[in-house]
Design a protein around this motif. Structure first.
Motif, short mmCIF file in Angstrom:
data_model
loop_
_atom_site.label_atom_id
_atom_site.label_comp_id
_atom_site.label_asym_id
_atom_site.label_seq_id
_atom_site.Cartn_x
_atom_site.Cartn_y
_atom_site.Cartn_z
N THR A 210 0.85 -1.19 0.00
CA THR A 210 0.00 0.00 0.00
C THR A 210 0.88 1.24 0.00
OG1 THR A 210 -1.63 -1.21 1.31
CG2 THR A 210 -1.88 1.17 1.21
N VAL A 211 0.62 2.15 -0.94
CA VAL A 211 1.38 3.40 -1.04
C VAL A 211 1.09 4.26 0.18
CG1 VAL A 211 1.69 5.51 -2.38
CG2 VAL A 211 1.42 3.33 -3.55
N ILE A 212 2.13 4.87 0.74
CA ILE A 212 1.97 5.69 1.94
C ILE A 212 1.18 6.96 1.65
CG2 ILE A 212 3.19 7.08 3.66
CD1 ILE A 212 5.37 4.97 3.64
N ASP A 213 1.59 7.72 0.64
CA ASP A 213 0.94 9.01 0.38
C ASP A 213 1.26 9.45 -1.05
OD1 ASP A 213 -0.49 11.30 0.86
OD2 ASP A 213 0.92 12.14 2.30
N GLN A 214 0.25 9.55 -1.91
CA GLN A 214 0.45 9.91 -3.32
C GLN A 214 0.98 11.32 -3.52
OE1 GLN A 214 0.56 8.42 -6.11
NE2 GLN A 214 -0.24 6.43 -5.55
N ASN A 215 0.37 12.31 -2.90
CA ASN A 215 0.76 13.72 -3.10
C ASN A 215 1.35 14.28 -1.81
OD1 ASN A 215 -0.29 13.83 -5.79
ND2 ASN A 215 -2.32 13.81 -4.86
N SER A 216 2.40 13.67 -1.35
CA SER A 216 2.96 13.98 -0.05
C SER A 216 3.87 15.20 -0.08
CB SER A 216 3.76 12.78 0.45
OG SER A 216 4.31 13.07 1.70
N PRO A 217 3.79 16.05 0.95
CA PRO A 217 4.74 17.15 1.08
C PRO A 217 6.13 16.64 1.49
CG PRO A 217 3.31 17.09 2.99
CD PRO A 217 2.79 16.07 2.02
N LEU A 218 6.24 15.34 1.78
CA LEU A 218 7.51 14.75 2.19
C LEU A 218 8.43 14.43 1.02
CD1 LEU A 218 6.14 12.28 4.87
CD2 LEU A 218 7.21 14.49 5.27
N SER A 219 7.90 14.37 -0.20
CA SER A 219 8.74 14.05 -1.35
C SER A 219 9.81 15.12 -1.51
CB SER A 219 7.90 13.96 -2.63
OG SER A 219 7.12 12.79 -2.61
N GLY A 220 11.07 14.68 -1.51
CA GLY A 220 12.20 15.59 -1.64
C GLY A 220 12.67 16.20 -0.34
N ALA A 221 11.95 16.00 0.76
CA ALA A 221 12.34 16.56 2.05
C ALA A 221 13.38 15.66 2.72
CB ALA A 221 11.12 16.70 2.96
N LEU B 2 10.82 2.62 2.31
CA LEU B 2 11.03 3.95 1.76
C LEU B 2 11.93 3.84 0.54
CD1 LEU B 2 11.57 5.93 5.08
CD2 LEU B 2 9.45 5.57 3.80
N LYS B 3 11.53 4.53 -0.55
CA LYS B 3 12.25 4.42 -1.82
C LYS B 3 12.69 5.79 -2.32
CE LYS B 3 9.87 0.32 -3.50
NZ LYS B 3 9.18 -0.26 -4.66
N LYS B 4 13.83 5.80 -3.00
CA LYS B 4 14.35 7.01 -3.62
C LYS B 4 13.64 7.26 -4.95
CE LYS B 4 18.60 9.48 -4.03
NZ LYS B 4 18.29 10.40 -2.98
N ASP B 5 13.34 6.20 -5.67
CA ASP B 5 12.58 6.28 -6.92
C ASP B 5 11.66 5.07 -6.94
OD1 ASP B 5 14.21 4.10 -7.82
OD2 ASP B 5 15.72 5.55 -8.45
N ALA C 219 17.05 10.17 6.06
CA ALA C 219 17.02 9.94 4.61
C ALA C 219 16.53 11.20 3.93
CB ALA C 219 16.08 8.77 4.30
N ASN C 220 17.00 11.43 2.71
CA ASN C 220 16.53 12.61 1.99
C ASN C 220 16.18 12.28 0.55
OD1 ASN C 220 19.06 12.31 0.97
ND2 ASN C 220 19.72 14.39 1.33
N ASN C 221 15.43 13.20 -0.05
CA ASN C 221 15.02 13.09 -1.46
C ASN C 221 14.31 11.78 -1.77
OD1 ASN C 221 16.03 15.64 -2.11
ND2 ASN C 221 18.09 14.80 -2.34
N LEU C 222 13.38 11.37 -0.89
CA LEU C 222 12.61 10.16 -1.14
C LEU C 222 11.41 10.49 -2.02
CD1 LEU C 222 12.61 8.67 2.45
CD2 LEU C 222 14.07 8.03 0.53
N ASN C 223 10.95 9.50 -2.75
CA ASN C 223 9.76 9.65 -3.59
C ASN C 223 8.60 8.99 -2.87
OD1 ASN C 223 7.78 9.62 -5.53
ND2 ASN C 223 8.89 8.32 -6.96
N PHE C 224 7.78 9.76 -2.16
CA PHE C 224 6.74 9.18 -1.32
C PHE C 224 5.59 8.58 -2.11
CE2 PHE C 224 8.96 10.33 2.36
CZ PHE C 224 8.41 9.58 3.38
N SER C 225 5.48 8.87 -3.40
CA SER C 225 4.45 8.20 -4.18
C SER C 225 4.87 6.76 -4.51
CB SER C 225 4.13 8.98 -5.46
OG SER C 225 5.28 9.07 -6.27
N ALA C 226 6.12 6.38 -4.17
CA ALA C 226 6.61 5.01 -4.36
C ALA C 226 6.89 4.32 -3.02
CB ALA C 226 7.87 5.01 -5.21
N CYS C 227 6.82 5.05 -1.90
CA CYS C 227 7.07 4.47 -0.58
C CYS C 227 5.85 3.66 -0.15
CB CYS C 227 7.38 5.56 0.43
SG CYS C 227 8.94 6.40 0.10
N LEU C 228 6.10 2.53 0.54
CA LEU C 228 5.03 1.56 0.77
C LEU C 228 4.97 1.06 2.21
CD1 LEU C 228 6.01 -0.71 -2.24
CD2 LEU C 228 4.11 0.91 -2.23
N ILE C 229 3.79 0.52 2.56
CA ILE C 229 3.62 -0.35 3.70
C ILE C 229 3.44 -1.74 3.09
CG2 ILE C 229 2.10 -1.05 5.59
CD1 ILE C 229 3.46 1.56 6.23
#
Length: 134
Positions: free
Chosen positions: A24-35, A67-70, A99-109
């Motif tokens: 399951t994707v954590i968050d599609q439009n997350s403010p965490l992407s790139g943070a 957590l994934k970078k891409d 960790a930095n510059n993660l792509n949260f639309s690809a991060c999963l549970i």
């Protein structure tokens, strides 16, 4: 000239487990992407415990935070049980990630095959992060 320092912020997301939701994707439009992610905290389910949206919390048995970078490069894969234990032992710190510059639309549970899905229930995660000042 006065220098402005980065300050940490918090972002809480409830990840709902869907039917057939082994990944399951954590968050599609997350403010965490790139943070820059400093740490993560979570809460275990107990009788009557709810997320901020009023949904029941899931059981963490056999669940992983990925957590994934891409879309393909896994940076961190940790059992949610470890995140919970760190949250209980030192709630002010949580589970350190750094960790930095993660792509949260690809991060999963991820929930392993042998575990029964808590369909409709949620995993609640609170990320501590900071963004570079522009």
């Amino acid at each position: 000239m006065q220098k402005e320092y980065n300050k940490t912020q918090f972002y809480t997301v409830a990840v709902e487990i869907k039917a057939n939701g082994r990944l399951t994707v954590i968050d599609q439009n997350s403010p965490l992407s790139g943070a820059h992610i400093v740490s993560v905290r979570t809460r275990r389910t107990k009788t009557g415990a709810k997320t901020l949206q009023g949904k029941s919390l899931v059981n963490f048995d056999g669940a992983f935070l990925i957590l994934k970078k891409d879309t393909t490069t896994e940076v961190i894969k940790v059992p949610l049980w470890h995140v919970e234990q760190a949250s209980l032992q030192s709630p002010a710190v949580g589970f350190p990630l750094y960790a930095n510059n993660l792509n949260f639309s690809a991060c999963l549970i991820e929930i392993v095959e042998s575990v029964t899905l808590d369909t409709g229930n949620c995993v609640e995660l609170t990320f501590e992060f900071w963004e570079n000042k522009k």
